[in-house]
Design an enzyme around this catalytic site. Structure first.
Site, PDB file in Angstrom:
ATOM      1  N   LYS A 169       0.830  -1.212   0.000  1.00 53.42           N
ATOM      2  CA  LYS A 169       0.000   0.000   0.000  1.00 53.42           C
ATOM      3  C   LYS A 169       0.864   1.262   0.000  1.00 53.42           C
ATOM      4  CE  LYS A 169      -3.709  -0.315   2.818  1.00 53.42           C
ATOM      5  NZ  LYS A 169      -4.521  -0.663   4.025  1.00 53.42           N
ATOM      6  N   GLU A 211       1.374  -5.129   4.413  1.00 54.25           N
ATOM      7  CA  GLU A 211       0.697  -5.773   5.539  1.00 54.25           C
ATOM      8  C   GLU A 211      -0.024  -7.032   5.073  1.00 54.25           C
ATOM      9  OE1 GLU A 211      -1.586  -2.454   7.044  1.00 54.25           O
ATOM     10  OE2 GLU A 211      -3.256  -2.844   5.702  1.00 54.25           O
ATOM     11  N   LYS A 212      -0.527  -7.784   6.013  1.00 53.72           N
ATOM     12  CA  LYS A 212      -1.282  -8.997   5.706  1.00 53.72           C
ATOM     13  C   LYS A 212      -2.541  -8.609   4.934  1.00 53.72           C
ATOM     14  CE  LYS A 212      -2.305 -13.384   6.393  1.00 53.72           C
ATOM     15  NZ  LYS A 212      -1.463 -14.380   5.680  1.00 53.72           N
ATOM     16  N   HIS A 219     -15.894  -4.199   7.278  1.00 52.05           N
ATOM     17  CA  HIS A 219     -15.373  -2.851   7.552  1.00 52.05           C
ATOM     18  C   HIS A 219     -16.183  -2.281   8.723  1.00 52.05           C
ATOM     19  CE1 HIS A 219     -14.017   1.327   6.252  1.00 52.05           C
ATOM     20  NE2 HIS A 219     -14.949   1.553   7.161  1.00 52.05           N
ATOM     21  N   LYS A 248     -18.533   3.161  -0.105  1.00 54.01           N
ATOM     22  CA  LYS A 248     -19.637   2.680   0.728  1.00 54.01           C
ATOM     23  C   LYS A 248     -20.985   2.998   0.077  1.00 54.01           C
ATOM     24  CE  LYS A 248     -16.595   3.683   4.561  1.00 54.01           C
ATOM     25  NZ  LYS A 248     -16.138   4.736   5.482  1.00 54.01           N
ATOM     26  N   GLU A 286     -10.994   3.518  11.278  1.00 50.07           N
ATOM     27  CA  GLU A 286     -11.512   2.460  10.403  1.00 50.07           C
ATOM     28  C   GLU A 286     -10.742   1.165  10.663  1.00 50.07           C
ATOM     29  OE1 GLU A 286     -13.415   4.876   6.704  1.00 50.07           O
ATOM     30  OE2 GLU A 286     -11.524   3.858   6.305  1.00 50.07           O
ATOM     31  N   ARG A 302     -12.056  13.804   9.880  1.00 45.41           N
ATOM     32  CA  ARG A 302     -13.121  14.727   9.427  1.00 45.41           C
ATOM     33  C   ARG A 302     -14.483  14.132   9.752  1.00 45.41           C
ATOM     34  NH1 ARG A 302     -14.902  11.458   5.406  1.00 45.41           N
ATOM     35  NH2 ARG A 302     -13.297  10.265   4.348  1.00 45.41           N
ATOM     36  N   VAL A 305     -19.517  10.958   5.718  1.00 50.07           N
ATOM     37  CA  VAL A 305     -20.823  10.901   5.045  1.00 50.07           C
ATOM     38  C   VAL A 305     -21.824  10.159   5.936  1.00 50.07           C
ATOM     39  CG1 VAL A 305     -22.054  10.055   3.006  1.00 50.07           C
ATOM     40  CG2 VAL A 305     -19.689  10.858   2.782  1.00 50.07           C
TER      41      VAL A 305
HETATM   42  P1  ADP Z   1      -8.229   4.286   1.305  1.00 50.36           P
HETATM   43  O1  ADP Z   1      -7.631   5.403   2.104  1.00 50.36           O
HETATM   44  O2  ADP Z   1      -7.790   4.296  -0.118  1.00 50.36           O
HETATM   45  O3  ADP Z   1      -9.710   4.159   1.504  1.00 50.36           O
HETATM   46  P2  ADP Z   1      -7.832   2.018   3.139  1.00 50.36           P
HETATM   47  O4  ADP Z   1      -6.545   1.702   3.799  1.00 50.36           O
HETATM   48  O5  ADP Z   1      -8.913   2.604   3.986  1.00 50.36           O
HETATM   49  O6  ADP Z   1      -7.539   2.945   1.873  1.00 50.36           O
HETATM   50  O7  ADP Z   1      -8.384   0.710   2.448  1.00 50.36           O
HETATM   51  C1  ADP Z   1      -9.499   0.750   1.564  1.00 50.36           C
HETATM   52  C2  ADP Z   1     -10.064  -0.632   1.392  1.00 50.36           C
HETATM   53  O8  ADP Z   1      -9.063  -1.527   0.862  1.00 50.36           O
HETATM   54  C3  ADP Z   1     -10.534  -1.296   2.667  1.00 50.36           C
HETATM   55  O9  ADP Z   1     -11.848  -0.909   3.041  1.00 50.36           O
HETATM   56  C4  ADP Z   1     -10.448  -2.770   2.261  1.00 50.36           C
HETATM   57  O10 ADP Z   1     -11.552  -3.077   1.435  1.00 50.36           O
HETATM   58  C5  ADP Z   1      -9.196  -2.815   1.411  1.00 50.36           C
HETATM   59  N1  ADP Z   1      -8.008  -3.125   2.235  1.00 50.36           N
HETATM   60  C6  ADP Z   1      -7.094  -2.259   2.726  1.00 50.36           C
HETATM   61  N2  ADP Z   1      -6.155  -2.898   3.467  1.00 50.36           N
HETATM   62  C7  ADP Z   1      -6.488  -4.216   3.450  1.00 50.36           C
HETATM   63  C8  ADP Z   1      -5.935  -5.407   4.036  1.00 50.36           C
HETATM   64  N3  ADP Z   1      -4.824  -5.367   4.780  1.00 50.36           N
HETATM   65  N4  ADP Z   1      -6.571  -6.573   3.798  1.00 50.36           N
HETATM   66  C9  ADP Z   1      -7.689  -6.632   3.039  1.00 50.36           C
HETATM   67  N5  ADP Z   1      -8.265  -5.559   2.465  1.00 50.36           N
HETATM   68  C10 ADP Z   1      -7.675  -4.357   2.657  1.00 50.36           C
END
Ligand code: ADP
Length: 460
Positions: A169, A211-212, A219, A248, A286, A302, A305
């Protein structure tokens, strides 16, 4: 109820709302109820709508293109100066998580209705956010809280230690972009190189972390509310697993089927993290939730929604509370005073084709919303409103509240059946069908459920 804040201190009496659409109206309502004056801003594309509806002072600050209007920091600050506003509420999206804008607002002698600049900057960097959360005892997704080096052997070793599948990521990523899942060691190097390049180009920072990858999580998020004096509470939890392309579609509070003894320590850890970093105002932690375990993924600094579902269950006006916090008032509400009752759902009604999901711009020829006990509609559209192609397709949020989840589903079914929007396409048919789905009605579906369901729904 605007959460137990004392009435002392008020740093401003006029708020400039640096946003548009339903959230601008929502913030305006909260301000007026608090006796504050408001200034609205708009782009040329929104001028007509605002002109028809507003009793406020309003300024058109630029063309339709958001980079020249709703994202134009200088124009917004100038509008605040010209109108004598003492504070800026950024809403969600646009400049709401922009640390440079928060700083410029404060340097201009205005109050930014949001957290301090440092908190915004820290949480905007997902590696720094993860490190902060680990230090505060918030459970995180397994994986190091440091940026990945360039050396391929080290990266491979990290992936082995975490265990496949892993996800790479971008530290500065957002909106569901800048991440790649890797299932096998032989795909790692290429995934790393591609994500690195994407991060460099899209987010201005090439930093990546690993990460894993959790395969069937839900969520779940926790809403916090803090003042500027070190007091913080959490207002319960929401389930936002009904997503399409990480966006969402339906949210609910509370998240069903999560034992209190599992979520309570997580909520308290969030509150403790807020105290440690001196967080102020409202925010959302989150998490991914799988096999009874919570894993932090990010913090939104922030208003969100989906805040109404928490307002419905907690009875607390989150926007008013956020403004009071920015006024420097003391939070007198203690954690034991927070009680969440009943169940609430929110449907995001979008101007889009329900089959292709392409945005649907044009004039609304007829609109009527359901009314009655436990029904709330947050919207800016009305008959004759022109839905612009320039911005987000959200045109309304339909929110219900009832004593149980089962009752709330029935109420939402009735409300969706009554809702009418004509002249443009909306996702109402999709929402109506989803609320008839047996697995959704049972609850506890994971983040992939909606997309799987959509393939069968479209085929039918
Ligand atoms: P953003 O800031 O782009 O929304 P997030 O870190 O909140 O990024 O991740 C967005 C979505 O990506 C999560 O709601 C999930 O669906 C997926 N995701 C992120 N990290 C993981 C993970 N470690 N394992 C599985 N799904 C992930």
């Amino acid at each position: 109820m605007a959460a137990g804040f004392n009435e002392a201190g008020a740093l401003f009496d006029t708020v400039l709302i640096a946003n548009r659409g339903e959230i601008a109206l929502r913030i305006r309502r909260a301000c007026h109820e608090l006796g504050l004056k408001t200034v609205a801003i708009c782009s040329e594309a929104d001028r007509q709508a605002l002109h028809e509806e507003t009793a406020d002072t309003f300024l058109c600050i630029g063309p339709a293109n958001a980079t020249k209007s709703y994202l134009n920091k200088d124009a917004i600050l100038l509008a605040a100066r010209l109108t004598g506003a003492g504070a800026i509420h950024p809403g969600y999206g646009f400049l709401s998580e922009n640390a440079a804008f928060a700083e410029a607002t404060e340097n201009a002698g205005l109050v930014f209705i949001g957290p301090d600049v440092k908190s915004i900057a820290t949480m905007g960097d997902k590696i720094a956010a993860k490190r902060t959360m680990i230090a505060a005892g918030v459970p995180c997704v397994p994986g190091p809280d440091t940026a990945l080096p360039d050396d391929p052997e080290t990266i491979e070793r990290i992936a082995q230690e975490i265990g496949y599948p892993v996800i790479i990521k971008a530290a500065g990523g957002g909106g569901g972009r800048g991440m790649r899942v890797v299932h096998q060691p032989d795909a790692l190097r290429e995934a790393f190189a591609l994500t690195r390049e994407e991060a460099r180009q899209a987010f201005g920072s090439a930093a990546l972390y690993m990460e894993k990858f959790l395969e069937r999580p839900r969520h779940i998020e926790i809403q916090v509310l803090c003042d500027t004096h070190g007091n913080a509470v959490w207002l319960g939890h929401r389930d936002c697993s009904m997503q399409r392309r990480h966006q969402k579609v339906v949210e609910e509070a509370p998240a069903p089927g999560i034992p209190d003894e599992i979520i309570q320590p997580v909520g308290l850890a969030c509150v403790e993290a807020c105290r440690q970093i001196g967080y102020r105002g409202v925010g959302t932690f989150e998490f991914l939730y799988e096999d009874g375990r919570f894993c932090f993924i990010e913090m939104n600094t922030r208003l969100q929604v989906e805040h109404p579902v928490t307002e419905m269950t907690s009875g607390i006006d989150i926007v008013q509370a956020q403004i009071k916090s920015a006024q420097g008032k003391h939070l007198e509400l203690r954690q034991e005073d927070v009680t969440c009752n009943g169940h609430s759902f929110e449907c995001r009604i979008n101007a889009e084709d329900p089959d292709t999901f392409l945005p649907s711009a044009g004039s609304v020829t007829h609109v009527s919303w359901p009314e009655g006990e436990g029904i709330r509609v947050d919207t800016h559209i009305h008959e004759g409103y022109r839905v612009s192609p320039y911005y987000d397709s959200l045109i309304a949020k339909l929110i219900v509240h009832a004593p149980t989840r089962h009752d709330a589903i029935s109420r939402m079914r009735g409300a969706l059946a009554e809702a009418r929007v004509e002249g443009i396409s909306t996702n109402l048919p999709l929402l109506r069908a989803l609320f008839e789905d047996a697995a959704f009605a049972k609850g506890e579906t994971d983040i992939h459920y909606l997309e799987q369901w959509l393939t069968t729904w479209r085929a039918a």
